[in-house]
Design a protein around this motif. Structure first.
Motif, PDB file in Angstrom:
ATOM      1  N   LEU A  21      35.687  33.910  40.688  1.00  0.00           N
ATOM      2  CA  LEU A  21      34.686  34.975  40.718  1.00  0.00           C
ATOM      3  C   LEU A  21      35.047  36.032  39.674  1.00  0.00           C
ATOM      4  N   ASP A  22      34.037  36.486  38.931  1.00  0.00           N
ATOM      5  CA  ASP A  22      34.283  37.441  37.833  1.00  0.00           C
ATOM      6  C   ASP A  22      33.005  38.227  37.597  1.00  0.00           C
ATOM      7  N   ARG A  23      32.717  39.182  38.506  1.00  0.00           N
ATOM      8  CA  ARG A  23      31.447  39.899  38.408  1.00  0.00           C
ATOM      9  C   ARG A  23      31.575  41.416  38.405  1.00  0.00           C
ATOM     10  N   SER A  24      32.693  41.975  38.936  1.00  0.00           N
ATOM     11  CA  SER A  24      32.718  43.424  39.109  1.00  0.00           C
ATOM     12  C   SER A  24      33.861  44.111  38.377  1.00  0.00           C
ATOM     13  N   ARG A  32      37.492  34.936  35.613  1.00  0.00           N
ATOM     14  CA  ARG A  32      36.995  33.573  35.877  1.00  0.00           C
ATOM     15  C   ARG A  32      37.922  32.506  35.302  1.00  0.00           C
ATOM     16  N   TRP A  70      29.312  32.330  42.058  1.00  0.00           N
ATOM     17  CA  TRP A  70      28.007  32.790  41.599  1.00  0.00           C
ATOM     18  C   TRP A  70      27.922  34.296  41.786  1.00  0.00           C
ATOM     19  N   SER A  71      26.791  34.904  41.441  1.00  0.00           N
ATOM     20  CA  SER A  71      26.722  36.350  41.296  1.00  0.00           C
ATOM     21  C   SER A  71      26.670  37.111  42.609  1.00  0.00           C
ATOM     22  N   ASP A  72      26.235  36.484  43.698  1.00  0.00           N
ATOM     23  CA  ASP A  72      26.158  37.165  44.985  1.00  0.00           C
ATOM     24  C   ASP A  72      27.533  37.119  45.635  1.00  0.00           C
ATOM     25  N   ALA A  73      28.292  38.225  45.497  1.00  0.00           N
ATOM     26  CA  ALA A  73      29.688  38.230  45.954  1.00  0.00           C
ATOM     27  C   ALA A  73      29.804  38.050  47.458  1.00  0.00           C
ATOM     28  N   TYR A  76      29.210  34.460  48.283  1.00  0.00           N
ATOM     29  CA  TYR A  76      30.320  33.627  47.816  1.00  0.00           C
ATOM     30  C   TYR A  76      31.544  33.803  48.705  1.00  0.00           C
ATOM     31  N   ASP A 132      28.427  49.516  45.138  1.00  0.00           N
ATOM     32  CA  ASP A 132      28.712  48.114  45.445  1.00  0.00           C
ATOM     33  C   ASP A 132      29.907  48.008  46.396  1.00  0.00           C
ATOM     34  N   SER A 135      32.710  45.414  45.248  1.00  0.00           N
ATOM     35  CA  SER A 135      33.481  45.598  44.025  1.00  0.00           C
ATOM     36  C   SER A 135      34.951  45.277  44.277  1.00  0.00           C
TER      37      SER A 135
END
Length: 277
Positions: A21-24, A32, A70-73, A76, A132, A135
């Motif tokens: 996971l690599d979104r915030s 990622r 995916w983007s919805d932490a 996920y 968020d 985060s």
């Protein structure tokens, strides 16, 4: 595959799972790539550990590969929690490779610990960051939704509100200076003061930014004044016998492998110390 993780899943004592996971990440993204880099830079290690007189390949470690993020932490984390819970229900210890620190919440939920021990440069006690709640800056706060107490080792950064939250009874902060002076004994004492270690369940999270950036520059948010590699390894080995799960997170691709090498070594240290002599 993590080097030496050759056991069949059905017979595994430890199950390695990658969570890219690599979104915030708020500064340098790239977490990622963490799981792959940890595996790759662990290839140089000897199979034998002289501290325990054991071989890693004989300790029942299985690598289940990565679970695509995916983007919805929140979604996920729920999915990852289910996969890690399967390992726990099978009597195995989950070994999680991050990915950003948010994935730790899945490990905590799967293990359901009384005590959360986290090596981290940051307090991560925000209720939300930029609106968020998922985060990576909120991980310890989310962990305390499950655990009764958090011991944060190596923390040296946080907002004013986070430092105020850290003064509450369910949080203990051990700054780098304390670890440098008293070593892993300080961590063991903080754990014992928080819970009955003979009866409690513990989860260990290693954010690689707990290390000084000179040791592990390949991470998202560097903070000078951190722990040495030896100090972190001593803490991991000291906590491991009481821990029911572990992760190493926040490794990215912005160095020559220093952060990934440290993370891989720490996970091996955990398994050796957890398995015992």
């Amino acid at each position: 595959m993590f080097p030496g993780a050759t056991a069949d899943r059905a017979a595994a004592a430890y199950v390695v799972v990658g969570a890219p996971l690599d979104r915030s990440t708020t500064f340098q993204p790239g977490a990622r790539f963490g799981p792959d880099r940890i595996r790759r830079f662990a290839e140089s290690f000897e199979d034998y550990d002289h501290h325990t007189d054991r071989h890693f390949s004989e300790l029942g470690v299985h690598d289940a590969g990565d679970l695509r993020a995916w983007s919805d932490a929140a979604e996920y984390v729920d999915f990852l929690t289910g996969e890690l819970t399967d390992a726990v229900d099978d009597g195995a210890t989950p070994v999680l490779l991050g990915g950003e620190h948010t994935v730790t919440v899945a490990g905590v939920r799967a293990v359901d610990p009384d005590l959360f021990v986290c090596l981290d440069a940051h307090l991560d006690l925000r209720e939300s960051f930029d609106g968020d709640p998922w985060s990576h800056a909120c991980v310890t706060r989310r962990a305390l939704d499950t655990a009764d107490h958090a011991v944060i080792v190596g923390a040296r950064a946080g907002s004013e509100a986070e430092w105020a939250r850290a003064r509450e009874d369910d949080v203990t902060v051990l700054p780098p200076e304390t670890v440098a002076e008293r070593g892993a004994d300080a961590v063991r004492e903080a754990m014992a003061a928080a819970v009955d270690l003979d009866a409690a369940t513990t989860y260990l999270s290693v954010d690689v930014d707990a290390a000084d950036p000179a040791v592990a520059p390949g991470t998202g948010t560097m903070e000078p004044g951190g722990l040495s590699a030896r100090e972190i390894r001593d803490v991991v080995r000291a906590v491991a016998p009481d821990a029911a799960g572990v992760d190493a997170v926040e490794v990215n691709d912005r160095d020559d492998g220093q952060a990934a090498t440290l993370a891989g070594a720490l996970l091996r240290d955990f398994v050796f110390a957890h398995a015992g002599p």
